[in-house]
Design a protein around this motif. Structure first.
Motif, PDB file in Angstrom:
ATOM      1  N   TYR A 116       9.721 -59.290 -12.365  1.00 52.33           N
ATOM      2  CA  TYR A 116       8.571 -59.216 -13.270  1.00 52.33           C
ATOM      3  C   TYR A 116       9.053 -58.654 -14.602  1.00 52.33           C
ATOM      4  O   TYR A 116       9.972 -57.828 -14.664  1.00 52.33           O
ATOM      5  N   ARG A 117       8.443 -59.075 -15.667  1.00 56.71           N
ATOM      6  CA  ARG A 117       8.976 -58.801 -17.001  1.00 56.71           C
ATOM      7  C   ARG A 117       8.894 -57.330 -17.404  1.00 56.71           C
ATOM      8  O   ARG A 117       9.608 -56.895 -18.309  1.00 56.71           O
ATOM      9  N   ILE A 118       8.047 -56.526 -16.725  1.00 63.66           N
ATOM     10  CA  ILE A 118       7.959 -55.096 -17.009  1.00 63.66           C
ATOM     11  C   ILE A 118       8.321 -54.329 -15.737  1.00 63.66           C
ATOM     12  O   ILE A 118       7.792 -54.616 -14.660  1.00 63.66           O
ATOM     13  N   GLN A 119       9.209 -53.362 -15.847  1.00 65.84           N
ATOM     14  CA  GLN A 119       9.616 -52.529 -14.719  1.00 65.84           C
ATOM     15  C   GLN A 119       9.488 -51.058 -15.115  1.00 65.84           C
ATOM     16  O   GLN A 119       9.579 -50.699 -16.294  1.00 65.84           O
ATOM     17  N   ILE A 120       9.266 -50.194 -14.096  1.00 60.77           N
ATOM     18  CA  ILE A 120       9.210 -48.757 -14.348  1.00 60.77           C
ATOM     19  C   ILE A 120      10.588 -48.159 -14.107  1.00 60.77           C
ATOM     20  O   ILE A 120      11.214 -48.391 -13.068  1.00 60.77           O
ATOM     21  N   GLU A 121      11.058 -47.392 -15.094  1.00 63.43           N
ATOM     22  CA  GLU A 121      12.364 -46.747 -14.982  1.00 63.43           C
ATOM     23  C   GLU A 121      12.242 -45.299 -14.508  1.00 63.43           C
ATOM     24  O   GLU A 121      13.086 -44.803 -13.785  1.00 63.43           O
ATOM     25  N   GLY A 122      11.220 -44.618 -14.970  1.00 66.14           N
ATOM     26  CA  GLY A 122      11.050 -43.211 -14.634  1.00 66.14           C
ATOM     27  C   GLY A 122       9.832 -42.642 -15.334  1.00 66.14           C
ATOM     28  O   GLY A 122       8.984 -43.376 -15.844  1.00 66.14           O
ATOM     29  N   TYR A 123       9.775 -41.298 -15.379  1.00 65.33           N
ATOM     30  CA  TYR A 123       8.647 -40.648 -16.029  1.00 65.33           C
ATOM     31  C   TYR A 123       9.027 -39.215 -16.353  1.00 65.33           C
ATOM     32  O   TYR A 123       9.935 -38.631 -15.751  1.00 65.33           O
ATOM     33  N   ILE A 124       8.336 -38.691 -17.310  1.00 66.76           N
ATOM     34  CA  ILE A 124       8.467 -37.279 -17.672  1.00 66.76           C
ATOM     35  C   ILE A 124       7.151 -36.626 -17.285  1.00 66.76           C
ATOM     36  O   ILE A 124       6.107 -36.884 -17.893  1.00 66.76           O
ATOM     37  N   GLU A 125       7.224 -35.797 -16.242  1.00 67.46           N
ATOM     38  CA  GLU A 125       6.008 -35.259 -15.660  1.00 67.46           C
ATOM     39  C   GLU A 125       5.519 -34.069 -16.477  1.00 67.46           C
ATOM     40  O   GLU A 125       6.203 -33.065 -16.621  1.00 67.46           O
ATOM     41  N   GLU A 126       4.319 -34.221 -16.999  1.00 69.37           N
ATOM     42  CA  GLU A 126       3.628 -33.128 -17.675  1.00 69.37           C
ATOM     43  C   GLU A 126       2.314 -32.936 -16.918  1.00 69.37           C
ATOM     44  O   GLU A 126       2.324 -32.894 -15.684  1.00 69.37           O
ATOM     45  N   ALA A 127       1.223 -32.848 -17.611  1.00 75.99           N
ATOM     46  CA  ALA A 127      -0.062 -32.946 -16.923  1.00 75.99           C
ATOM     47  C   ALA A 127      -0.185 -34.384 -16.429  1.00 75.99           C
ATOM     48  O   ALA A 127       0.206 -35.325 -17.118  1.00 75.99           O
ATOM     49  N   GLU A 128      -0.690 -34.563 -15.191  1.00 70.58           N
ATOM     50  CA  GLU A 128      -0.660 -35.894 -14.579  1.00 70.58           C
ATOM     51  C   GLU A 128      -1.326 -36.936 -15.448  1.00 70.58           C
ATOM     52  O   GLU A 128      -0.896 -38.085 -15.510  1.00 70.58           O
ATOM     53  N   SER A 129      -2.373 -36.539 -16.162  1.00 71.13           N
ATOM     54  CA  SER A 129      -3.074 -37.505 -16.992  1.00 71.13           C
ATOM     55  C   SER A 129      -2.376 -37.751 -18.319  1.00 71.13           C
ATOM     56  O   SER A 129      -2.801 -38.610 -19.087  1.00 71.13           O
ATOM     57  N   ASN A 130      -1.312 -36.979 -18.579  1.00 68.97           N
ATOM     58  CA  ASN A 130      -0.641 -37.111 -19.870  1.00 68.97           C
ATOM     59  C   ASN A 130       0.868 -37.301 -19.710  1.00 68.97           C
ATOM     60  O   ASN A 130       1.618 -37.094 -20.652  1.00 68.97           O
ATOM     61  N   SER A 131       1.327 -37.674 -18.499  1.00 70.71           N
ATOM     62  CA  SER A 131       2.761 -37.871 -18.265  1.00 70.71           C
ATOM     63  C   SER A 131       3.276 -39.032 -19.104  1.00 70.71           C
ATOM     64  O   SER A 131       2.563 -40.019 -19.343  1.00 70.71           O
ATOM     65  N   LEU A 132       4.509 -38.893 -19.545  1.00 65.48           N
ATOM     66  CA  LEU A 132       5.144 -39.954 -20.330  1.00 65.48           C
ATOM     67  C   LEU A 132       5.852 -40.899 -19.359  1.00 65.48           C
ATOM     68  O   LEU A 132       6.714 -40.479 -18.585  1.00 65.48           O
TER      69      LEU A 132
END
Length: 292
Positions: A116-132
C-alpha cells in the motif's frame, strides 16, 4: 632211468622241429613269384552321367508355435528371452517400462504483492491524542510526519485516529501495538496501518512459467482465470498468500485425465522498497517516546 627218458623226449622234440621247418620251406617254393596282375581296362559299358533333376522350390509352411507345458511359447529357432517379473519370478513375457509421466507443464515462479502506498514507520509518543506519527510514502519515497486530524496534501491522505494498546501475550510477553487510521483521499476509503506490519494492496500477481517451454511467462491476478500453454489448458483455482502457493487444475483430454496440483512459489517476495527502520523505545521518565 630218468635221464634216459629226458634224452628220448629231447630227440623227439628236435625231430618235430625239423619236420616243421621242412614243411614250411616246401610250401614257400610252391608260391608264385611276383605280385598278382590287376586289369585296369574299362568295360565296354562305361558309367553314364545321370542328370540332376531341377528343384521346383516353394515356401515352407511352418506350423504355429504351440504353448508348452510351462506356459511359455517358444520354437526351435527362437529360444525364449527370460525376464524377471515385478514379483521377482522368471517370466518369458518381456516387461516394458511404463512411459515417462507427462509433465504438469508449469511451475509457480513468483507471487507478487504491491505494498500500500502509505506505511507507518513509527511514532513519537506524547499525549495519545497528540502523538507524532511517522509515515512513509511509497510513491514519493519519502518520510511524512503527521498528527491526528492533519491532512497531508502531497501524499493525499488525512490522519483520522491513532491509538496504542498494551498487549499481554503468554508467548511474546508484554508489548505495545500502535495503529493509525487514515482516510485515503484518492479512493475515499479508511485504511488502518499497524506499526511493525506491512500493508499490501488486495491485488496479487501470480507469475507462472514452464521448464518445458521457456517462452511461457503468464501473469494472473484472480482465481478462476484460465490460460493455455503448449502442454495443456489450465485453471487457476486458488491463491494462498499465507503458504505462498497456488492451486492449478490441468484440464484433461481424450488421452489424459484432469490433474490438480498445489504449486509452491519458487521465488515469492512482495515488492518492498522501504528501507528497514530499527524499532527502539527511548522512553525515560517524562521525556517523549520516540518509537520507530
Amino acid at each position: 632211468m630218468n635221464k634216459f627218458y629226458d634224452k628220448l623226449f629231447l630227440a623227439i622234440a628236435v625231430l618235430a622241429l625239423l619236420a616243421g621247418v621242412g614243411f614250411y620251406v616246401t610250401k614257400s617254393k610252391e608260391a608264385p613269384a611276383g605280385k598278382p596282375q590287376v586289369s585296369t581296362q574299362t568295360a565296354n559299358n562305361p558309367y553314364q552321367a545321370v542328370p540332376v533333376p531341377e528343384s521346383s522350390g516353394g515356401d515352407a509352411a511352418w506350423p504355429e508355435v504351440g504353448e508348452q507345458s510351462t506356459g511359455w511359447t517358444y520354437d526351435v529357432f527362437t529360444p525364449p528371452k527370460i525376464y524377471i517379473g515385478k514379483d521377482g519370478q522368471f517370466t518369458a513375457t518381456g516387461i516394458k517400462p511404463p512411459p515417462p509421466p507427462v509433465p504438469f507443464g508449469i511451475y509457480l515462479a513468483e507471487i507478487k504483492q504491491v505494498a500500500y502506498r502509505i506505511q507507518i514507520e513509527g511514532y513519537i509518543e506524547e499525549a495519545e491524542s497528540n502523538s507524532l506519527i511517522l509515515l512513509y510514502d511509497e510513491e514519493l519515497m519519502k518520510s511524512v510526519r503527521a498528527r491526528i486530524g492533519q491532512t497531508v496534501a502531497d501524499s493525499e491522505f488525512k490522519v483520522l485516529d491513532f491509538g496504542i494498546k498494551r498487549i499481554v501475550d503468554p508467548t511474546e510477553g508484554i508489548y505495545k501495538e500502535a495503529t493509525v487510521k487514515i482516510l485515503d483521499l484518492r479512493t475515499d476509503e479508511e485504511v488502518v496501518l499497524t506499526h511493525g506490519e506491512r500493508l499490501f494492496n488486495d491485488e496479487v500477481t501470480v507469475v507462472v512459467r514452464s521448464n518445458e517451454d521457456s517462452s511461457v511467462n503468464i501473469e494472473l491476478n484472480t482465481a478462476g482465470e484460465t490460460f493455455e500453454t503448449s502442454l495443456g489448458q489450465y485453471i487457476l483455482k486458488e491463491i494462498n498468500l499465507e503458504e505462498s502457493s497456488i492451486t492449478v487444475e490441468k484440464q484433461g483430454n481424450e488421452e489424459l485425465e484432469a490433474e490438480t496440483k498445489v504449486l509452491t512459489a519458487v521465488a515469492s517476495q512482495p515488492e518492498d522498497t522501504t528501507p528497514e527502520t530499527p524499532t527502539e523505545d527511548t522512553s525515560k521518565g517524562d521525556e517523549p517516546d520516540f518509537i520507530f
